[in-house]
Design a protein around this motif. Structure first.
Motif: not given
Lengths: 338, 338
Positions: A335-337, A304-307, A292-298, A323-332
């Motif tokens: 959400l911030a916007e 606030v959650a993980r993916l 499992v490769v995972a990271m929190g995002y918010g 890929a996981v890191r990049a996606v987590a950052r962009y989702v964050g």
DNA sequence: TTCTGGCACTCGTGGCTGATGAGTGCCAGG
DNA sequence: CCTGGCACTCATCAGCCACGAGTGCCAGAA
């Protein structure tokens, strides 16, 4: 302690095995990598690596494959995180920017991750524990029936029906709505209970039971909705490996269907950075041959959650982590916007 | 026209094949079923059935397996719907009664169906096209920002952010909320557009752009949310058949992940009764070796959505049909009560 | 006509064998 | 400490063969 070259050999084994999906031998290694030594030397190194438990022979005189411990060393010491190309980054951003609401963000993220990594993607809905209340709405549906609508700062909306012990007047309801909002809006869920604790007392004696009922339902909703949901995608990618673990695919599918298991899986993720859990490091035994490769995002600094993604232990760790890191950052960011 | 006995032979073939998962020969047939004739006779019947396209030989001098056409005949003429046992019915009811809200009903139904049929379950969320509006709420979040919340009679809640062209006064908002609700509450989604058509005109000139924007968003939400969602469960059950179609499992998983495909699949369901689509009868080619057993469900006479299961063409049709029918009925009841 | 028993034939399956070759461990010498 | 060489192991694969389930056909019985 392992010498520099032995580590290099391990790295080469992992890379080759990930590529070819077949046990890798000493000769093939020296041909594909510039190790500067002969196969015989590599064999000696391999013997040591095996003794230390980093690699393993499926049967006598076959090539070697990395063990979980070997992958662990590889991930910790030998591999970096491979950043995505600019084109990939742009594609991610474009794709996520098209989302219209929270559900859509999560749905798109899952698809994106699955496509990018060609593995199973798992995205947890933004947790409500750390969310704040944007608005509480009370609607009178029938004399003694109220609908409670809770709106969070992450854009999530939850509703509950409340059956009141007595008919509620529109004025009382408006009053309650106003006072409730003035107290809780902008505050965290976890703070709400103490904030509304004595609210009932400020109402007429007759209305107190009703107010209490509504408040109780609100608190209940907060607790219930703290139980997080998870979205899954790309399960078809599992079949890419079914020659690899044809028998293992079933328990994996089963595990993936259990929200509880997934939540636990993501729950073990560190708060910052990419977390990798390899094979048996995952508590659930159905997932003992997956990583499992995972990271929190918010939206802010706090997660606030993980993916993450779930794939075979034999996976391209640097690429997946990137890929996981990049996606987590962009989702964050997204959400911030909003 | 096929004689009575030949139909009986077909039925026996289907039943045996479903049970054993192996091509069935004439001798085995006469042993397991009291057909009252010798294997040789059965062979002649089989030859006829094959000529007519109801059964098929995987290779010369092997047993026979039913074709899609054979299953079709079996379902239409030879098999009834096997009702569930009383215990099973009670279990269904108990399980579904525990649901707390609409999402929960759907989630529980999926699990139930998957467990009951040991196949992949598909449940469509109650469609909004036939739903009616219970309430529309407007909340002012910022001077020129309004949150629109739509509550349906099926208990579903949808929300949208509206960016207004100009700041909106609280009184205007209250006014709009009141008029909007008085017009649309209790009406079907499809009727809403005509009901609110001239609403903007009754407002002050300055407020009209804002009102129009809000209305446009409302209509948009109605249209968007008419696009139905689907919940899936029991995909792990697919692996039970992977010796049967080891190569086919991948396209099936892929098809199941495409909401569009599933919606189309369920869209072909008749309005009443259990519908069965066998093998190539399903338009999607990834599903050409699977059958779909589905049925509409709803709170009243009208079906508001559909549910069903997807499994290999070689499935226990009577049992599956019974389970699907029973679950659809109970879900309908649950919806009617809430 | 319709069914039955018998018979020759087909052909997938599974067990066996031997050749092949990748890969190993070990050892003596550079 | 590295290297080349050598004997050994063992999974894989193709080829072969026996087995047996299942068939189609046909002549004779019902």
């Amino acid at each position: 302690m392992l010498s520099e070259r032995r580590l290099e050999v391990l790295r080469a084994i992992v890379q080759d095995y990930v590529g070819t999906e077949e046990p890798v031998g000493s000769k093939a290694l020296t041909e594909r990598h510039r190790l500067g030594v002969s196969p015989a030397t590599v064999r000696n190194d391999m013997a040591v690596l095996e003794e230390e438990g980093f690699i393993h022979q499926p049967y006598t005189s076959a090539g070697r494959i990395p063990t979980d411990k070997g992958y662990r060393l590889f991930v910790d010491k030998l591999a970096g995180v491979k950043p995505l190309t600019a084109a990939e980054r742009r594609a991610i951003q474009n794709f996520l920017d098209g989302a219209v609401d929270l559900d859509d963000v999560v749905a798109r993220t899952v698809r994106l991750l699955a496509q990018l990594t060609r593995q199973v993607a798992v995205v947890q809905y933004p947790s409500l524990t750390r969310s704040t209340v944007r608005h509480v709405e009370l609607l009178s549906l029938a004399p003694a029936r109220v609908m409670l609508v809770l709106i969070t700062d992450t854009g999530r909306v939850e509703q509950r029906l409340v059956d009141c012990p007595a008919p509620v007047g529109e004025t009382v309801l408006a009053d309650l709505r106003a006072r409730l909002n003035s107290r809780v809006v902008g505050h965290r869920f976890s703070d709400v209970p103490s904030l509304v604790q004595d609210l009932a007392e400020s109402f007429e004696h007759d209305d107190r039971p009703t107010v209490s009922t509504v408040l109780a339902t609100l608190l209940e909703t907060l607790v219930e909705e703290t139980e997080e949901r998870i979205m899954l995608g790309g399960t078809a990618n599992l079949t890419r490996f079914n020659h690899d673990f044809p028998l293992t695919i079933r328990p994996v599918l089963e595990a993936l269907e259990e929200q509880v298991v997934l939540l636990k899986l993501l729950g073990e993720v560190k708060d910052s950075g990419v977390t990798v859990r390899i094979g048996h490091e995952n508590a659930h035994e159905g997932l003992s041959s997956t990583s499992v490769v995972a990271m929190g995002y918010g939206s802010g600094d706090e997660a606030v959650a993980r993916l993450g993604v779930v794939g075979p232990t034999r996976m391209d760790y640097p690429g997946t982590m990137g890929a996981v890191r990049a996606v987590a950052r962009y989702v964050g960011q997204i959400l911030a916007e909003s």
